[in-house]
Design a protein around this motif. Structure first.
Motif, PDB file in Angstrom:
ATOM      1  N   THR A  16       0.707  -1.231   0.066  1.00  0.00           N
ATOM      2  CA  THR A  16       0.025  -0.006  -0.006  1.00  0.00           C
ATOM      3  C   THR A  16       0.831   1.154   0.046  1.00  0.00           C
ATOM      4  OG1 THR A  16      -0.157   0.380   2.467  1.00  0.00           O
ATOM      5  CG2 THR A  16      -1.619  -1.351   1.413  1.00  0.00           C
ATOM      6  N   THR A  17       0.238   2.521  -0.230  1.00  0.00           N
ATOM      7  CA  THR A  17       1.010   3.771  -0.215  1.00  0.00           C
ATOM      8  C   THR A  17       1.317   3.863   1.316  1.00  0.00           C
ATOM      9  OG1 THR A  17      -0.965   4.805   0.284  1.00  0.00           O
ATOM     10  CG2 THR A  17      -0.367   4.604  -2.066  1.00  0.00           C
ATOM     11  N   HIS A  18       0.994   3.258   2.319  1.00  0.00           N
ATOM     12  CA  HIS A  18       1.682   3.452   3.610  1.00  0.00           C
ATOM     13  C   HIS A  18       2.614   2.309   4.094  1.00  0.00           C
ATOM     14  CE1 HIS A  18      -1.382   6.424   4.173  1.00  0.00           C
ATOM     15  NE2 HIS A  18      -2.577   5.508   3.565  1.00  0.00           N
ATOM     16  N   GLY A  19       2.760   1.434   3.227  1.00  0.00           N
ATOM     17  CA  GLY A  19       3.588   0.252   3.462  1.00  0.00           C
ATOM     18  C   GLY A  19       3.118  -1.095   3.270  1.00  0.00           C
ATOM     19  N   THR A  20       3.676  -2.148   3.724  1.00  0.00           N
ATOM     20  CA  THR A  20       3.296  -3.547   3.700  1.00  0.00           C
ATOM     21  C   THR A  20       2.324  -4.133   4.673  1.00  0.00           C
ATOM     22  OG1 THR A  20       5.391  -4.122   2.096  1.00  0.00           O
ATOM     23  CG2 THR A  20       4.277  -5.893   2.684  1.00  0.00           C
ATOM     24  N   LEU A  21       1.296  -4.680   4.170  1.00  0.00           N
ATOM     25  CA  LEU A  21       0.306  -5.090   5.028  1.00  0.00           C
ATOM     26  C   LEU A  21       0.329  -6.918   4.697  1.00  0.00           C
ATOM     27  CD1 LEU A  21      -1.724  -4.847   7.417  1.00  0.00           C
ATOM     28  CD2 LEU A  21      -3.391  -4.505   5.716  1.00  0.00           C
ATOM     29  N   ILE A  22       0.460  -7.712   5.810  1.00  0.00           N
ATOM     30  CA  ILE A  22       0.462  -9.112   5.321  1.00  0.00           C
ATOM     31  C   ILE A  22      -1.078  -9.617   6.204  1.00  0.00           C
ATOM     32  CG2 ILE A  22       1.299 -11.523   5.942  1.00  0.00           C
ATOM     33  CD1 ILE A  22       3.960 -10.238   6.045  1.00  0.00           C
ATOM     34  N   GLY A  23      -2.033  -9.943   5.400  1.00  0.00           N
ATOM     35  CA  GLY A  23      -3.126 -10.457   5.906  1.00  0.00           C
ATOM     36  C   GLY A  23      -3.815 -11.095   4.979  1.00  0.00           C
ATOM     37  N   TYR A  24      -5.326 -11.118   5.355  1.00  0.00           N
ATOM     38  CA  TYR A  24      -6.231 -12.069   4.496  1.00  0.00           C
ATOM     39  C   TYR A  24      -7.447 -11.407   4.126  1.00  0.00           C
ATOM     40  CZ  TYR A  24      -3.648 -15.846   7.310  1.00  0.00           C
ATOM     41  OH  TYR A  24      -2.909 -16.565   7.797  1.00  0.00           O
ATOM     42  N   VAL A  25      -7.302 -11.238   2.535  1.00  0.00           N
ATOM     43  CA  VAL A  25      -8.438 -10.418   1.917  1.00  0.00           C
ATOM     44  C   VAL A  25      -9.900 -11.246   2.289  1.00  0.00           C
ATOM     45  CG1 VAL A  25      -9.214  -9.231   0.010  1.00  0.00           C
ATOM     46  CG2 VAL A  25      -6.762  -9.411   0.641  1.00  0.00           C
ATOM     47  N   LEU A  26     -10.795 -10.608   3.003  1.00  0.00           N
ATOM     48  CA  LEU A  26     -11.884 -11.565   3.202  1.00  0.00           C
ATOM     49  C   LEU A  26     -13.194 -11.146   2.214  1.00  0.00           C
ATOM     50  CD1 LEU A  26     -12.351 -11.135   7.011  1.00  0.00           C
ATOM     51  CD2 LEU A  26     -11.412 -13.060   5.649  1.00  0.00           C
TER      52      LEU A  26
END
Length: 241
Positions: free
Chosen positions: A203-213
């Motif tokens: 993202t424009t704010h950094g990296t996010l590791i997660g699960y797109v529900l």
């Protein structure tokens, strides 16, 4: 009573008796192979409890997060939720399958309830799951362990009907639906990994590791590894992998 009346009464009695005999002979076998309201009601209840447990489990049993996760689900997600949960919790599924599948097969072979549609369906699903897990993860010990448990059940079945082990097996076979339901609910309650693959979202704010529900118009609903519910604006997302 006239001779004609007696003849008609006798014929009616013979017809009714033949119908009763035919019903008695066909009844058990016909009922065994079809679904009934008695089969569907428990399955529906287990499915509902499974859904609630999965929502709470992936939310870390946090009420607010569970509420947010529940808003991302739709009826079309049912298959993905069940299948994805089994895939995410394959280790626990393997352990439970070693016991539950041999019990289902034993019930099919030796119990009077074995040919019920629900038992046949559960046994088929169990075998397919066993094959898929074995081939996908190269866990060749899984069918061997399941076969060993079945052999143990077979030896127990050969014991006297008065033996306590044989009685325990009989009770387990009579309650195989309950055993299978408990196994499914254990998977739902203890597997905290969501039913969708993990993603690395730039993202424009950094990296996010997660699960797109879910992906809605203009934003993404994401559950992080720390069980936090995050809403991302699609304009902030640079890439997903």
């Amino acid at each position: 009573m006239t001779a004609n009346d007696a003849s008609e009464s006798s014929a009616a009695g013979n017809t009714e008796g033949a119908a009763n005999e035919s019903s008695a002979e066909a009844g058990p076998s016909e009922k065994a192979g079809r679904f009934s309201a008695g089969d569907l009601a428990p399955a529906t209840a287990v499915g509902f409890v499974f859904l609630i447990l999965r929502i709470f489990a992936v939310s870390g049993y946090d009420w607010n997060t569970a509420f947010a996760v529940s808003t991302t689900l739709s009826p079309s997600d049912a298959l993905a939720l069940v299948f994805g949960s089994l895939m995410a919790g394959h280790v626990l599924v393997q352990i439970l399958l070693v016991v539950v599948l041999p019990l289902l097969i034993a019930t099919f072979l030796w119990s009077s309830f074995g040919h019920r549609a629900t038992v046949l369906l559960a046994t088929t699903l169990g075998l397919v799951t066993l094959i898929a897990l074995t081939v996908s993860f190269k866990i060749w010990w899984l069918p061997v362990a399941s076969a060993a448990v079945f052999v143990l059940f077979a030896l127990t079945h050969r014991l006297s009907t008065k033996h306590w082990l044989r009685r325990m097996l009989s009770v387990a076979m009579a309650s195989v639906g309950v055993v299978a339901a408990v196994a499914i609910l254990l998977v739902a309650a203890f597997i905290q990994t969501p039913w969708v693959p993990q993603e690395q979202i730039q993202t424009t704010h950094g990296t996010l590791i997660g699960y797109v529900l879910s992906v809605d118009s203009g934003y993404l609903n994401v559950l992080t590894e720390e069980h936090e519910f995050v809403i991302l604006n699609t304009s902030e997302v640079l890439s997903r992998k």
